[in-house]
Design a protein around this motif. Structure first.
Motif, PDB file in Angstrom:
ATOM      1  N   ASP A   5       0.833  -1.020  -0.062  1.00 18.09           N
ATOM      2  CA  ASP A   5       0.165  -0.057  -0.151  1.00 18.09           C
ATOM      3  C   ASP A   5       0.891   1.280  -0.030  1.00 18.09           C
ATOM      4  O   ASP A   5       0.576   2.311  -0.436  1.00 18.09           O
ATOM      5  CB  ASP A   5      -0.995  -0.197   1.293  1.00 18.09           C
ATOM      6  N   THR A   6       1.955   1.339   0.745  1.00 23.04           N
ATOM      7  CA  THR A   6       3.071   2.353   0.723  1.00 23.04           C
ATOM      8  C   THR A   6       4.363   2.094   0.217  1.00 23.04           C
ATOM      9  O   THR A   6       4.896   1.366   1.016  1.00 23.04           O
ATOM     10  CB  THR A   6       2.948   2.936   2.269  1.00 23.04           C
ATOM     11  N   PRO A   7       4.624   2.394  -0.957  1.00 26.01           N
ATOM     12  CA  PRO A   7       5.745   2.058  -1.571  1.00 26.01           C
ATOM     13  C   PRO A   7       7.126   2.699  -0.789  1.00 26.01           C
ATOM     14  O   PRO A   7       6.850   3.792  -0.270  1.00 26.01           O
ATOM     15  CB  PRO A   7       5.808   2.663  -2.864  1.00 26.01           C
ATOM     16  N   THR A   8       8.218   1.833  -0.783  1.00 28.20           N
ATOM     17  CA  THR A   8       9.357   2.115   0.156  1.00 28.20           C
ATOM     18  C   THR A   8      10.451   2.778  -0.826  1.00 28.20           C
ATOM     19  O   THR A   8      11.265   3.335  -0.416  1.00 28.20           O
ATOM     20  CB  THR A   8       9.521   1.226   1.112  1.00 28.20           C
ATOM     21  N   ASN A  81      -2.511  -6.038  -2.019  1.00 27.44           N
ATOM     22  CA  ASN A  81      -3.756  -5.924  -1.070  1.00 27.44           C
ATOM     23  C   ASN A  81      -5.122  -6.347  -1.613  1.00 27.44           C
ATOM     24  O   ASN A  81      -5.183  -7.145  -2.787  1.00 27.44           O
ATOM     25  CB  ASN A  81      -3.853  -4.486  -0.731  1.00 27.44           C
ATOM     26  N   TRP A  82      -6.215  -6.343  -0.936  1.00 23.73           N
ATOM     27  CA  TRP A  82      -7.400  -6.936  -1.510  1.00 23.73           C
ATOM     28  C   TRP A  82      -8.051  -6.217  -2.710  1.00 23.73           C
ATOM     29  O   TRP A  82      -8.596  -6.955  -3.604  1.00 23.73           O
ATOM     30  CB  TRP A  82      -8.479  -7.311  -0.209  1.00 23.73           C
ATOM     31  N   ARG A 312     -15.243   1.138  -3.401  1.00 21.78           N
ATOM     32  CA  ARG A 312     -15.567   1.485  -2.128  1.00 21.78           C
ATOM     33  C   ARG A 312     -15.348   0.395  -0.948  1.00 21.78           C
ATOM     34  O   ARG A 312     -14.677   0.647   0.165  1.00 21.78           O
ATOM     35  CB  ARG A 312     -16.404   2.475  -1.817  1.00 21.78           C
ATOM     36  N   ALA A 313     -16.070  -0.677  -1.215  1.00 27.26           N
ATOM     37  CA  ALA A 313     -16.061  -1.531  -0.290  1.00 27.26           C
ATOM     38  C   ALA A 313     -14.844  -2.344  -0.182  1.00 27.26           C
ATOM     39  O   ALA A 313     -14.170  -2.872   0.829  1.00 27.26           O
ATOM     40  CB  ALA A 313     -17.270  -2.702  -0.662  1.00 27.26           C
ATOM     41  N   PHE A 317     -12.474  -2.777   3.031  1.00 33.47           N
ATOM     42  CA  PHE A 317     -12.016  -4.137   3.582  1.00 33.47           C
ATOM     43  C   PHE A 317     -10.753  -3.976   3.739  1.00 33.47           C
ATOM     44  O   PHE A 317     -10.225  -4.625   4.770  1.00 33.47           O
ATOM     45  CB  PHE A 317     -12.494  -5.026   2.342  1.00 33.47           C
ATOM     46  N   ASP A 318      -9.935  -3.472   2.706  1.00 36.35           N
ATOM     47  CA  ASP A 318      -8.408  -3.321   3.039  1.00 36.35           C
ATOM     48  C   ASP A 318      -7.897  -2.732   4.362  1.00 36.35           C
ATOM     49  O   ASP A 318      -7.216  -3.092   5.257  1.00 36.35           O
ATOM     50  CB  ASP A 318      -7.664  -2.675   1.889  1.00 36.35           C
ATOM     51  N   ALA A 319      -8.669  -1.596   4.748  1.00 33.82           N
ATOM     52  CA  ALA A 319      -8.579  -1.080   5.997  1.00 33.82           C
ATOM     53  C   ALA A 319      -8.734  -1.670   7.094  1.00 33.82           C
ATOM     54  O   ALA A 319      -8.016  -1.740   8.065  1.00 33.82           O
ATOM     55  CB  ALA A 319      -9.300   0.566   5.846  1.00 33.82           C
TER      56      ALA A 319
END
Length: 411
Positions: A5-8, A81-82, A312-313, A317-319
Motif C-alpha cells: 500500500d505504501t511504496p518504500t 492488497n485485496w 469503496r467496499a 475491507f483493506d483498511a
C-alpha cells in the motif's frame, strides 16, 4: 513483485520521472492477468458448452504465479492488497466467470486460514502454496451439515458429504467443515485434497458456472489432525475472523460485476455491427434509435454505480484487514454495510443487463452458437445461493434502526 500500500522505494522511468515500485508491480500483475483473461475468453463459449474441469486454464493460473497474489511477500507471495486481488477477479469475471469464481475462492480459502487459524498454521500453508503453486478448493458450506466430526486420540474423524464444493476438483488443498457429533459446534480444517478417504465427484451440471466443479465431496472416515483444525481464534469468533464472509461476498460481487461488464460489451458489439433498426423507428441505424440509446444509458449508470460501490467496499475491507485483531465490531459492521450495498447493486444491475442485452443487440444475438445466454445463466445460478431479499433486509435494518448486520457465514 510487490503490491504494497505504501511504496518504500522508486525506479526511474526512461523519461526521468520516478515511478513507485508498487505501481510497476501492479502494472505487471495486470498485464499478466490480461493475457490470461484473453486466453480464457477465447475458449469460454466452447468450455461453457462442455462443462467439466478447466484443467488447462487452471494449470495456466498455476504457471502464472497469480495463485500467490494475496500471499504476503515474506511468505514468497506477490503481496497484493485485496483491492488489487479483487480487481483481478473482476477482470477474469469478464472473460470467464467460472475461472474467476475458483480463482477468487482460492484466495478466500487462503484468507480463511489466516482469519480462523494460528500464525504457526497459516504461515506454513502460505509458504508452501507460493512455492508449490497449490490450488485451494472449498468444502466448507456451513449450510450442509451432513459431515460429522468425531473426536479421536489427537485427531478428528470426518465422515459425510458436502455439496457446492467449488474448485475442489484439481486442487491440492481444501478448506472443509464438519459438525461435532452431538453438538452444533462447527469445525473448520485445512486438509490435502488427495488425503485417503476424500472423494471428489465430477457431478456438477448446473445451467451456469459450468466449470466451477461445484459438486460433491465425500469424507469416509477421514483423519484430520489437531494441527489442521482452525480453532484459534476459530470460525467467526472475533470481529477480525468475521471478515471471512465479507471477503466471500466481495469476491462474488466482483465476479458479478465482471459478468455484467462482459454482457454489456457483447451487447454493444452486436448493436454496433449486427443490429438493424426497427421499421417504425424511422432511423437509418440501430445506433440512432432513441429507445436503444436510452437503454444503454441505463446500463451505463448501473455499471458505474456498481463500480464505485465495489471499489469503496474493497478499500474499506483493506483498511479493516490492516487493523487485524484490533478490529472492532463497529468497524467490521461498517465494512459489512459497504459490501452488502455493492453486492445488491451488482446483482440487480447484472441481471438487468444480462436480460435486456438482447433487446438492444437484436435477434441475431440469440444464435445458439454464441451462447450469449451464458451471462444470465452464470449470474442467475450463483446469485440464488444467497437470497437478495435477506441482504436487503439487513440493509433496511441499518437504514431504519442503525443496527449492523449480525455476523454469519453469509453476512
Amino acid at each position: 513483485m510487490t503490491l504494497i500500500d505504501t511504496p518504500t522505494h522508486q525506479h526511474s522511468s526512461s523519461r526521468g520521472a520516478t515511478v513507485p515500485q508498487a505501481r510497476i508491480a501492479r502494472d505487471a500483475v495486470f498485464e499478466q492477468a490480461r493475457r490470461l483473461a484473453a486466453d480464457f475468453a477465447a475458449t469460454a463459449v466452447e468450455r461453457d458448452a462442455r462443462g467439466g474441469t478447466p484443467k488447462a486454464e487452471r494449470d495456466a493460473l498455476r504457471a502464472s504465479g497469480l495463485l500467490s497474489l494475496s500471499i504476503p511477500l515474506e511468505y514468497g507471495g506477490i503481496g497484493a492488497n485485496w483491492r488489487v486481488t479483487l480487481d483481478v477477479v473482476r477482470l477474469f469475471g469478464a472473460a470467464d466467470s467460472s475461472l474467476a469464481h475458483v480463482f477468487g475462492f482460492h484466495h478466500l480459502m487462503l484468507a480463511t486460514t489466516r482469519l480462523f487459524g494460528r500464525a504457526s498454521q497459516w504461515e506454513s500453508w502460505f509458504e508452501q502454496t507460493a512455492r508449490r503453486r497449490w490450488f485451494w478448493g472449498n468444502a466448507l458450506n456451513p449450510l450442509d451439515t451432513r459431515t460429522i466430526s468425531r473426536p479421536q486420540d489427537g485427531w478428528h474423524e470426518f465422515s459425510g458429504q458436502k455439496s457446492f464444493c467449488s474448485g475442489a476438483l484439481d486442487s491440492e488443498m481444501m478448506i472443509a467443515s464438519a459438525r461435532e457429533a452431538g453438538s452444533e459446534t462447527l469445525l473448520v480444517a485445512a486438509v490435502p485434497s488427495a488425503r485417503q478417504g476424500i472423494s471428489i465427484a465430477d457431478d456438477w451440471n448446473s445451467i451456469g458456472q459450468r466449470q466451477t466443479d461445484s459438486g460433491t465431496v465425500t469424507f469416509e472416515k477421514v483423519r484430520v489432525e489437531d494441527h489442521e483444525i482452525l480453532a484459534d481464534p476459530g470460525p467467526l469468533s472475533t470481529p477480525f475472523a468475521c471478515l471471512r464472509p465479507l471477503l466471500a461476498q466481495l469476491i462474488l460481487t466482483n465476479v458479478y460485476l465482471g459478468i455484467a461488464e462482459s454482457a454489456f460489451n457483447d451487447a454493444r458489439y452486436y448493436t454496433l455491427h449486427e443490429a438493424r433498426p426497427w421499421h417504425a423507428s424511422q432511423v437509418s441505424a440501430a445506433t440512432e434509435d432513441p429507445y436503444i440509446l436510452g437503454q444503454y444509458g441505463e446500463f451505463w449508470v448501473g455499471l458505474e454505480s456498481v463500480r464505485v460501490l465495489a471499489e469503496r467496499a474493497a478499500e474499506r475491507f483493506d483498511a479493516a484487514w490492516r487493523r487485524g485483531p484490533a478490529l472492532t465490531e463497529e468497524e467490521r459492521g461498517s465494512v459489512a454495510l459497504a459490501v452488502a450495498c455493492a453486492k445488491v447493486a451488482a446483482i440487480r444491475t447484472g441481471l438487468d443487463i444480462c436480460t435486456r442485452m438482447f433487446e438492444v443487440a437484436g435477434a441475431r444475438a440469440t444464435h445458439g452458437s454464441l451462447r450469449l445466454d451464458r451471462h444470465w445463466r452464470n449470474l442467475r445460478t450463483h446469485t440464488l445461493h444467497d437470497p437478495l431479499a435477506y441482504k436487503l433486509r439487513e440493509l433496511g435494518d441499518w437504514a431504519l434502526t442503525q443496527t449492523y448486520p449480525a455476523p454469519g457465514f453469509y453476512s
